[in-house]
Design a protein around this motif. Structure first.
Motif, PDB file in Angstrom:
ATOM      1  N   ILE A 571      10.830  -0.644 -30.475  1.00 52.90           N
ATOM      2  CA  ILE A 571      10.487   0.196 -29.328  1.00 52.90           C
ATOM      3  C   ILE A 571      11.785   0.651 -28.659  1.00 52.90           C
ATOM      4  O   ILE A 571      12.434  -0.135 -27.959  1.00 52.90           O
ATOM      5  CB  ILE A 571       9.613  -0.559 -28.303  1.00 52.90           C
ATOM      6  N   PRO A 572      12.186   1.891 -28.871  1.00 54.27           N
ATOM      7  CA  PRO A 572      13.404   2.373 -28.207  1.00 54.27           C
ATOM      8  C   PRO A 572      13.157   2.619 -26.723  1.00 54.27           C
ATOM      9  O   PRO A 572      12.029   2.820 -26.296  1.00 54.27           O
ATOM     10  CB  PRO A 572      13.710   3.679 -28.941  1.00 54.27           C
ATOM     11  N   ARG A 573      14.239   2.590 -25.963  1.00 54.98           N
ATOM     12  CA  ARG A 573      14.115   2.794 -24.521  1.00 54.98           C
ATOM     13  C   ARG A 573      13.942   4.270 -24.209  1.00 54.98           C
ATOM     14  O   ARG A 573      14.626   5.124 -24.763  1.00 54.98           O
ATOM     15  CB  ARG A 573      15.344   2.238 -23.791  1.00 54.98           C
ATOM     16  N   MET A 574      12.994   4.560 -23.316  1.00 51.55           N
ATOM     17  CA  MET A 574      12.777   5.913 -22.799  1.00 51.55           C
ATOM     18  C   MET A 574      12.866   5.821 -21.284  1.00 51.55           C
ATOM     19  O   MET A 574      11.986   5.249 -20.641  1.00 51.55           O
ATOM     20  CB  MET A 574      11.414   6.461 -23.227  1.00 51.55           C
ATOM     21  N   TRP A 575      13.909   6.353 -20.713  1.00 53.94           N
ATOM     22  CA  TRP A 575      14.198   6.174 -19.294  1.00 53.94           C
ATOM     23  C   TRP A 575      13.046   6.701 -18.442  1.00 53.94           C
ATOM     24  O   TRP A 575      12.752   7.887 -18.445  1.00 53.94           O
ATOM     25  CB  TRP A 575      15.500   6.872 -18.916  1.00 53.94           C
ATOM     26  N   GLY A 576      12.381   5.771 -17.750  1.00 56.15           N
ATOM     27  CA  GLY A 576      11.272   6.168 -16.885  1.00 56.15           C
ATOM     28  C   GLY A 576      10.112   6.787 -17.640  1.00 56.15           C
ATOM     29  O   GLY A 576       9.290   7.494 -17.053  1.00 56.15           O
ATOM     30  N   GLY A 577      10.019   6.537 -18.946  1.00 53.56           N
ATOM     31  CA  GLY A 577       8.942   7.120 -19.755  1.00 53.56           C
ATOM     32  C   GLY A 577       9.171   8.571 -20.138  1.00 53.56           C
ATOM     33  O   GLY A 577       8.288   9.207 -20.720  1.00 53.56           O
ATOM     34  N   GLU A 578      10.345   9.099 -19.839  1.00 55.86           N
ATOM     35  CA  GLU A 578      10.641  10.507 -20.132  1.00 55.86           C
ATOM     36  C   GLU A 578      11.409  10.600 -21.452  1.00 55.86           C
ATOM     37  O   GLU A 578      12.278   9.770 -21.730  1.00 55.86           O
ATOM     38  CB  GLU A 578      11.470  11.107 -18.992  1.00 55.86           C
ATOM     39  N   ARG A 606       6.146   4.218 -23.714  1.00 58.01           N
ATOM     40  CA  ARG A 606       7.169   4.320 -24.749  1.00 58.01           C
ATOM     41  C   ARG A 606       6.478   4.452 -26.106  1.00 58.01           C
ATOM     42  O   ARG A 606       5.257   4.401 -26.195  1.00 58.01           O
ATOM     43  CB  ARG A 606       8.080   3.084 -24.726  1.00 58.01           C
ATOM     44  N   ILE A 607       7.266   4.616 -27.161  1.00 53.00           N
ATOM     45  CA  ILE A 607       6.720   4.753 -28.513  1.00 53.00           C
ATOM     46  C   ILE A 607       7.097   3.522 -29.319  1.00 53.00           C
ATOM     47  O   ILE A 607       8.262   3.116 -29.365  1.00 53.00           O
ATOM     48  CB  ILE A 607       7.250   6.038 -29.185  1.00 53.00           C
ATOM     49  N   ASP A 608       6.096   2.942 -29.951  1.00 55.72           N
ATOM     50  CA  ASP A 608       6.255   1.705 -30.711  1.00 55.72           C
ATOM     51  C   ASP A 608       6.115   2.028 -32.202  1.00 55.72           C
ATOM     52  O   ASP A 608       5.125   2.626 -32.628  1.00 55.72           O
ATOM     53  CB  ASP A 608       5.166   0.713 -30.275  1.00 55.72           C
ATOM     54  N   LEU A 609       7.112   1.646 -32.968  1.00 53.08           N
ATOM     55  CA  LEU A 609       7.076   1.800 -34.424  1.00 53.08           C
ATOM     56  C   LEU A 609       6.729   0.440 -35.013  1.00 53.08           C
ATOM     57  O   LEU A 609       7.514  -0.514 -34.930  1.00 53.08           O
ATOM     58  CB  LEU A 609       8.436   2.282 -34.944  1.00 53.08           C
TER      59      LEU A 609
END
Length: 829
Positions: A571-578, A606-609
């Motif tokens: 799960i990569p980080r997405m700042w504030g879900g953006e 976030r997006i989970d692989l």
């Protein structure tokens, strides 16, 4: 958003419980004003008897102190009796002229004591027994006078008699009915109760009818005269002959009253849907309830409708009476008097102080009356409610639940035999399972701790004995003993707090030094203590103590979450879900390249692989090119946001930017447990900030900060911490709170449990009241996080052991831009 106005008339247990439920689910919907006729905050009226008896103080029975009203922005008009409800102008008026307008009105005026209409009822020294003022008057009288007469042999009257006797008065109870507590007990149980109380020194006049109260020349009561002409000396007369719903105000306002203020299943009055009523003043389907549990049920349903959720219906309550009268346990439910067509199963042991009567009709249990031993009351009530056949239980029904079954009487604790779903505390709806779970998970050892965490036995106290039994067989040992120190693991007798203090005081900076300094039994520790000690070291001495990867769990060593099939989640980080189109393209390319089977959007935006092979992890991280989301670590996970004022027409603050600022400031922050944040741009709270470790909600004048929420197995609503004006203040206060948690929390202790342990007052002193201390906490956190590596890219600095990513057959080829791994191929445990 402009708030609606909610006014509550009455400041008692039912009304305030309704507000508590409302604040949990819609904390920002209303400006709330409360009028209370008494000059006190909300208190436990049930516990007035222990106050009278000298067992508790008035301060100890306060349920919601004045600070609670202030914290929730509630305007409390204490000591102001409302005299008028103006339904046309939608406002209420108090006797001193104080007025308040309402959009919704909650009538919770409770009940009034019934005063016998006999000559002399207005004499000095003649009082009712209903509130704090009455209790104080009795305490004062007991210090001056000798003779007391209590009129009424119900629960309240007997408690008053017992309390006055304990304060040194000679007490006589006058009861017109043939036996005591005739509504809750049959003749046999009532007679046993009378004998028990008489043995303590209380006198009784059973069947006597009061004709008049006689006064002296100074206008104070001096005697009670009966219809047969006899007189009893009386310096104090306590009227405890029952209660009546307090409906005068509602009647004057034109609301329909019949045995109480008539309400629908939504607790709205049938006359005016803007007006609600709960508690002893309300009549639902022809019944006005006087027990705590039904009133709390009403409050919960009423709150959902005040919150505009439009859910929940109150359809009435099946009630049982479980009481503790002067230390004697009593229980009754259903048709315990029996009658035509009924059979009675009775066990009577007057010497042992135990009486049981079960009433069976057909093959169903329809009533129960218990005296002295009430532990099976909940089970009998369950059988009555369910209406199940008891033909298979007849032989052992009287012996109780613990003796039902093929094993016969095993002598086991009766509480242990209850099912987890069985209700223990009827007042607060607490089951056996909930109590046992709290005892085990929170390490509870005392009755007070159980009350604090579950509310079981905190209202009427009648289930106290059962809760004590649960403590004994769940916690073991003496439930009343002081809490014993809980060791961190079997390697040591030291607790989490002992270890934290030793690391700080002795300036220990390595795992080995902790083991040696505290005399660990196992030289290298175990899987329980090593991760905890490693965290305590790096959080206490950042930049000085060195992180030990081998003291971390497998997920934190692999920097990805292992799944049940042995593959991993990334799960990569997405700042504030953006995110951006470029990031999404890279994610799509990685999914194709590494044949990742599942792509899922997480609850944290976030997006989970899912399904990544371990040997592919370094390549996936490199090709995505996004920071680690730390979804595998005891660390900051996400900062969930709504779109806020930048896009939303309801938004009052830029929540997305605030969320990104928080996440960029706090990412790479390791903690005792996972930490989740959320920022909502307006009180509609779309980001669900109310169940996060730190929740920030934008309002017109700034930001509100809530802490210690939890959306896990048991959802915990975050508590209001403070309101600030600027984004800089949000960062400082949030950071200070989290750093205090990092420094004081025990490993694997969520913020909600840490806050429960140390108390909100402690947090406010450290974070809000001490400005210099708050800034120091925030600076220590920033110092700790400065220069922390991203484990997905800075392998050497983050001490990532690349050997673990090598496939056993064939060996993993060197990836461009990554160090060439050594030839060794086995995985490090």
């Amino acid at each position: 958003m402009k708030k609606h106005k909610l006014v509550m008339v009455g400041n008692g247990m039912a009304g305030v419980r309704t507000l508590e439920e409302l604040l949990k689910i819609a904390p920002d919907l209303y400006d709330i004003t409360v009028f209370g006729a008494e000059p006190h905050p909300n208190y436990n009226r049930i516990l007035l008897s222990p106050v009278l008896a000298g067992e508790q103080t008035l301060d100890q029975i306060i349920l919601n102190p004045l600070s609670w009203y202030e914290e929730h922005g509630i305007t409390l008009h204490a000591g102001k009796k409302v005299t008028q409800i103006d339904r046309i102008r939608r406002r209420v008026l108090a006797e001193d002229g104080t007025a308040a307008e309402y959009d919704r009105l909650l009538v919770a005026t409770g009940s009034n004591p019934f005063i016998l209409p006999v000559p002399g009822k207005d004499l000095a020294g003649v009082i009712a027994y209903r509130d704090i003022a009455d209790t104080q008057a009795m305490i004062e009288a007991a210090g001056k006078y000798k003779h007391a007469v209590v009129i009424g042999g119900g629960l309240l009257g007997l408690e008053a008699a017992n309390g006055l006797m304990l304060r040194g008065m000679q007490v006589t109870v006058v009861h017109i009915m043939p036996w005591l507590m005739e509504r809750q007990l049959d003749n046999a149980a009532g007679s046993m109760l009378q004998r028990s109380l008489a043995a303590r020194g209380i006198k009784f006049e059973i069947g006597a009818q009061t004709e008049a109260l006689i006064g002296d020349k100074d206008g104070r009561v001096m005697a009670v005269r009966f219809k047969d002409g006899r007189e009893l000396p009386a310096d104090l007369v306590v009227m405890a002959a029952g209660i009546r719903p307090n409906t005068q105000l509602a009647e004057a306002a034109g609301l329909h009253v019949n045995r109480g203020v008539v309400v629908t299943d939504t607790l709205q009055t049938v006359t005016d849907p803007r007006i609600y009523a709960v508690g002893e003043c309300a009549a639902h389907r022809g019944i006005a309830y006087g027990l705590v549990a039904p009133l709390f049920e009403q409050g919960k349903v009423c709150a959902t409708h005040l919150a505009q959720f439009g859910i929940g219906r109150y359809t009435g309550s099946q009630t049982s009476t479980k009481l503790k009268v002067t230390g004697i346990d009593l229980f009754s439910a259903g048709d315990f008097m029996g009658g035509a067509g009924c059979e009675e199963i009775v066990m009577s042991d007057p010497f042992g102080g135990v009486y049981k009567k079960l009433v069976v009709k057909g093959d169903q249990l329809v009533g129960a009356c218990l005296y002295g031993d009430t532990v099976d009351g909940s089970w009998y009530f369950k059988l009555i409610r369910e209406g199940r056949s008891v033909s298979d239980l007849r032989q052992k029904l009287l012996l109780g639940e613990s003796n039902i079954g093929d094993a016969g009487h095993l002598g086991q604790n009766k509480a242990a035999a209850m099912a987890d779903a069985d209700e223990v505390c009827g007042c607060n709806g607490v089951s056996k399972g909930a109590i046992c779970k709290a005892i085990k998970e929170k390490g509870l050892f005392t009755l007070e701790e159980v009350r604090k965490h579950t509310k079981a036995s905190a209202s009427c106290g009648s289930c106290t004995g059962l809760v004590e039994q649960l403590l004994m067989f769940t916690a073991g040992g003496d439930y009343s003993a002081a809490p014993k120190k809980k060791a961190i693991c079997a390697c040591t007798d030291a607790s989490h707090q002992d270890v934290r203090e030793a690391i700080r005081q002795q300036r220990l900076v390595t795992v080995k030094s902790v083991f040696e300094g505290l005399g660990w039994r196992t030289p290298n520790g175990c899987s329980t203590c090593r991760p905890a000690i490693n965290y305590y070291l790096i959080s206490t001495w950042p930049k000085e103590a060195r992180d030990d990867p081998q003291s971390r769990y497998i997920n934190e060593r692999s920097h990805a979450n292992i799944q049940k099939d042995g593959t991993y989640s990334v799960i990569p980080r997405m700042w504030g879900g953006e995110t951006t189109a470029s990031e999404l393209r890279r994610i799509a390319d990685v999914v194709d390249k590494y044949r990742i089977p599942t792509v899922k959007v997480t609850g944290g935006q976030r997006i989970d692989l899912l399904g990544v092979k371990k040997e592919d992890l370094p390549g996936v991280w490199r090709d995505i090119g996004m920071p680690s989301g730390h979804a595998y670590a005891k660390a900051l996970r996400t900062v969930k946001t709504c779109v806020g004022s930048e896009w939303c027409r309801f938004g009052t603050q830029d929540s997305t930017q605030m969320g990104k600022d928080l996440e960029r400031a706090l990412w790479r922050m390791y903690a005792p447990h996972k930490v989740k944040l959320a920022v909502s741009g307006c009180p509609r709270n779309c980001a669900e900030a109310g169940i996060k470790d730190v929740g920030v909600i934008g309002v017109d004048s700034g930001w509100e900060i809530y802490v210690a929420g939890n959306g896990g197995i048991k959802t915990e609503v975050a508590q209001f911490l403070c309101k600030v004006k600027t984004a800089e203040e949000v960062l400082e206060v949030s950071g200070a709170f989290l750093q205090l948690y990092r420094e004081e929390g025990w490993y694997l202790e969520r913020t909600v449990h840490w806050l429960s342990r140390v108390g909100m007052d402690h947090v406010k002193r450290k974070v809000l009241d001490d400005a210099a201390g708050r800034k120091a906490l925030w600076e220590r956190l920033k110092f700790s996080l400065e220069g922390e590596p991203d484990p997905w890219f800075e392998f050497d600095k983050a001490q990532v052991d690349l050997r673990q990513f090598q496939a056993l057959q064939p060996a993993l080829p060197a990836l461009p831009g990554l160090p060439t791994p050594p030839a060794k191929t086995e995985e490090v445990a």
